[in-house]
Design an enzyme around this catalytic site. Sequence first.
Site, PDB file in Angstrom:
ATOM      1  N   HIS A 190       4.971   0.430  -0.276  1.00 36.24           N
ATOM      2  CA  HIS A 190       5.612  -0.636   0.586  1.00 36.24           C
ATOM      3  C   HIS A 190       4.825  -1.561   0.955  1.00 36.24           C
ATOM      4  CE1 HIS A 190       3.627   1.888   3.450  1.00 36.24           C
ATOM      5  NE2 HIS A 190       4.052   1.029   4.326  1.00 36.24           N
TER       6      HIS A 190
ATOM      7  N   CYS B  68       5.696   6.241   4.901  1.00 30.17           N
ATOM      8  CA  CYS B  68       4.541   5.385   4.306  1.00 30.17           C
ATOM      9  C   CYS B  68       3.967   5.904   3.230  1.00 30.17           C
ATOM     10  CB  CYS B  68       3.660   5.083   5.413  1.00 30.17           C
ATOM     11  SG  CYS B  68       4.155   3.793   6.548  1.00 30.17           S
TER      12      CYS B  68
ATOM     13  N   HIS C  71       0.741  -1.210   0.012  1.00 28.80           N
ATOM     14  CA  HIS C  71      -0.037   0.024  -0.018  1.00 28.80           C
ATOM     15  C   HIS C  71       0.852   1.119  -0.041  1.00 28.80           C
ATOM     16  CE1 HIS C  71      -0.286   0.957   4.635  1.00 28.80           C
ATOM     17  NE2 HIS C  71       0.822   0.220   4.237  1.00 28.80           N
TER      18      HIS C  71
ATOM     19  N   GLU D 112       0.032  -5.053  11.542  1.00 31.54           N
ATOM     20  CA  GLU D 112       0.670  -4.457  10.446  1.00 31.54           C
ATOM     21  C   GLU D 112       2.020  -4.751  10.485  1.00 31.54           C
ATOM     22  OE1 GLU D 112      -0.522  -0.749   8.465  1.00 31.54           O
ATOM     23  OE2 GLU D 112       1.797  -0.154   9.318  1.00 31.54           O
TER      24      GLU D 112
ATOM     25  N   HIS E  58      -1.247 -10.439  -1.651  1.00 30.66           N
ATOM     26  CA  HIS E  58      -0.333 -10.260  -2.661  1.00 30.66           C
ATOM     27  C   HIS E  58      -0.988  -8.937  -3.711  1.00 30.66           C
ATOM     28  CE1 HIS E  58       2.015 -13.466  -1.139  1.00 30.66           C
ATOM     29  NE2 HIS E  58       3.275 -12.667  -1.659  1.00 30.66           N
TER      30      HIS E  58
END
Length: 151
Positions: A29, A25, A16, A136, A75
């Site tokens: 990644h 972020c 994402h 996460e 994936h």
Amino acid sequence: MARVRITKEFTFETGHALYGYDGKCRNVHGHSYHLSVTVIGTPIAEDGAVKLGMVMDFGDLKKVVREEVVDRFDHATIFNRNTPHVELARTLEREGHRVILADYQPTSENMVVDFAHRISKRLPEHIRLHSLRLRETGTAYAEWFASDNPD
């Protein structure tokens, strides 16, 4: 009869990027997500029932979560549909990659809410989703509890 909670755990890999975020972020990644799904209900007590003593067959719960979450997100790369990464998303799709354009910023917090809606609608009438935990990283997770989210 007592109400009992059962939990099934799942893992999947998802990429994402956080559109507009001011940290690392914002870059594309991925994470190895760990999802814990807890449902609550009363164990089946009917004599002769095939699933006697079960709140819900773990295999049935696994099927729901796999179809609604794991198989869709594993994936894949998820982007906010309003991101400037849309062209990158289209390029990835043309190259055969799985891409999800979500109506939300793909944070763990928003993903766990999405997953709660997806799973809840597929549960048998006598079973309720109690909570989800979406890990996460090894040190960071988001949780969703039904008690915090009345209908």
